[in-house]
Design an enzyme around this catalytic site. Sequence first.
Site, PDB file in Angstrom:
ATOM      1  N   GLY A  86       0.860  -1.110   0.145  1.00  0.00           N
ATOM      2  CA  GLY A  86      -0.101  -0.149   0.118  1.00  0.00           C
ATOM      3  C   GLY A  86       0.920   1.184  -0.212  1.00  0.00           C
ATOM      4  N   GLY A  98       1.259   5.319   1.263  1.00  0.00           N
ATOM      5  CA  GLY A  98       1.294   6.002   2.430  1.00  0.00           C
ATOM      6  C   GLY A  98       2.478   5.655   3.394  1.00  0.00           C
ATOM      7  N   HIS A  99       3.455   4.911   3.024  1.00  0.00           N
ATOM      8  CA  HIS A  99       4.406   4.617   3.901  1.00  0.00           C
ATOM      9  C   HIS A  99       5.874   5.220   3.297  1.00  0.00           C
ATOM     10  CE1 HIS A  99       1.774   1.794   5.716  1.00  0.00           C
ATOM     11  NE2 HIS A  99       1.721   1.144   4.556  1.00  0.00           N
ATOM     12  N   LYS A 126       5.533  -7.755   2.571  1.00  0.00           N
ATOM     13  CA  LYS A 126       5.106  -7.516   4.035  1.00  0.00           C
ATOM     14  C   LYS A 126       3.987  -8.529   4.477  1.00  0.00           C
ATOM     15  CE  LYS A 126       4.813  -2.940   4.553  1.00  0.00           C
ATOM     16  NZ  LYS A 126       4.257  -2.664   3.015  1.00  0.00           N
ATOM     17  N   ASP A 183      -1.460  -8.128   0.710  1.00  0.00           N
ATOM     18  CA  ASP A 183      -0.185  -8.436  -0.081  1.00  0.00           C
ATOM     19  C   ASP A 183      -0.131  -9.836  -0.304  1.00  0.00           C
ATOM     20  OD1 ASP A 183       0.459  -5.822  -0.239  1.00  0.00           O
ATOM     21  OD2 ASP A 183       1.228  -5.498   1.652  1.00  0.00           O
ATOM     22  N   HIS A 221      -0.690   1.152   9.838  1.00  0.00           N
ATOM     23  CA  HIS A 221      -2.210   1.591   9.343  1.00  0.00           C
ATOM     24  C   HIS A 221      -3.026   1.835  10.442  1.00  0.00           C
ATOM     25  CE1 HIS A 221      -0.317  -1.711   6.730  1.00  0.00           C
ATOM     26  NE2 HIS A 221      -0.306  -0.815   5.903  1.00  0.00           N
TER      27      HIS A 221
END
Lengths: 328, 328
Positions: B52, B54-55, B103, B108, B217
Amino acid sequence: MKKIINKPEDVVTEALIGMQEAYPDKLEYIEGFEVIARKKKEDKVAVISGGGAGHEPLHAGFVGKGMLDAAVSGNVFSSPSPDRIGAAIERMDSGKGVLLVIKNYSGDIMNFGLASDLAEADDRTVESVVVKDDVAVPDSTYSTGRRGIAGTVFVHKIAGAKAESGASLSEVKAAAEKAISNIRSMGMAMTPCILPAVGKPGFALGEDEIEIGMGIHGEPGVEKTKVKSAKEVAEILLEKILADYDYSGSEVAVLVNGLGGTPLMELYILNKEVQEYLKAKGIRVYKTLVGNYTTALDMTGCSLTLMKLDDELKELLDAECDTPALKW
Amino acid sequence: MKKIINKPEDVVTEALIGMQEAYPDKLEYIEGFEVIARKKKEDKVAVISGGGAGHEPLHAGFVGKGMLDAAVSGNVFSSPSPDRIGAAIERMDSGKGVLLVIKNYSGDIMNFGLASDLAEADDRTVESVVVKDDVAVPDSTYSTGRRGIAGTVFVHKIAGAKAESGASLSEVKAAAEKAISNIRSMGMAMTPCILPAVGKPGFALGEDEIEIGMGIHGEPGVEKTKVKSAKEVAEILLEKILADYDYSGSEVAVLVNGLGGTPLMELYILNKEVQEYLKAKGIRVYKTLVGNYTTALDMTGCSLTLMKLDDELKELLDAECDTPALKW
């Protein structure tokens, strides 16, 4: 106050120690003087900078090969005292002279000036340059004339590379002054920062309000306005920068800088808009930096910096550097 | 919502474009697939990761020599679809095989697994490793088993260095698995993050409250507690890590990671406490990274990661790397 700290009065000392401990082979912490210096004094002109803490990685993060020889820290948002600056000069002056890179704030001008006078009385040769890149306001809360902000990073790079090349003090100063005359910046803040010793925001912005042109200590900017899109932020800041300095037809280095609390994702989105805007204006981008380089504690927001390049500045910009915050 | 963005639905695409544009000579953006890849396909095992968005800088910030060959992005906090992962595999597989670094989140695992099956049906050789370094909770909102968090950066470094050395796919996989088995992490959050498409915090923490063990998250952690000092944060997180894995007497790499909204000053203060704690436990620190490496949008907080080193891992850790977020 939610911060990862111990006692508020210890934040500067502890952050410098924690930084030195991440680079034990390269950096030295001079206790009692809040100085981060290279481990080894080099036989060259020493480039020294510093100022209030709270702008990390500025200034200590740029100590290392190809940039600064030492950085002197004051307390948070407060200029370092002349004895601290003197300690850095004494430690790093090889006899080839020292260039002080000062951001244009009254406290820094006074304290670096005093330290310079004291060092010269001690038979050292010290020159200074003053960075005043922020086009937002002509004078500000803590400055007569324009404030020095994120463009300082480019001045550290250029002066440091020139000094590393073996140039004389007057040559290093000339390169730094050329960089300064070619650099313009402007910023925008979305939320205030919280000083550790105060524990609450130093100013207020509404839920849906940002401040264009705010300084890196929360000094007033040009106007408070509604939240803008990334595209609008790029346009507003770059328009003001281009109105002040004619970059048309030239090649530039770009710094898309975060103020500490703004994550990389947003800075990259802003960079997309910056690149598009500059392309449309016929300004060629030679190199781009995106990241949190000159911050204001946990403030969210950004600043944009352009530096016009010529062959000499390109070569100095490209030269090897090896510091915690910049390396190539 | 105060973010430097345009439309919330465009943040991932625009951030990747803005990132590629900061490194035009080194990175390529594969339109329609949200992939950042090295410009040149190398004749070696390809190491590919993703997950995802946002990291940031994870994952795309670690694409480059000595680390990843490509990174695949999903939407914010959402796994990339198999076709995106397949596009990265197809672009970067030189015929020597592909290692996927995943991860441990259910989405995922499923999507990288499907992409791997499809690539193998297409006569490619694909192996996978799963990072599950977070010792906070045994299972979590989006994971069966431990979550994969900031330790992923070390796995990218080790696998990437091994692949760069010309090793075979099974050797690269073995090095990555050794790293994974030697890595433990744990985090702490002080404020929630705001998803661009949602516009408000996904969970609440009181004025004076933090959450120990929270995921990247915003997944629940171990306990909510009063704000702690940097020293206490270091102790709480490291105690839990050391209770899970015996690092005593060994040499380690350390990552003091910020979650996106926490400035460098606080991470350096935390590092000071981490170094003191490890020293007192007789754990020798070989290398330390301090910075925002694996973030959760604008969340404030931190995580700590340790990786036990042997001669092979030291050599791979020290090997040259040249990526936007890690370079030496």
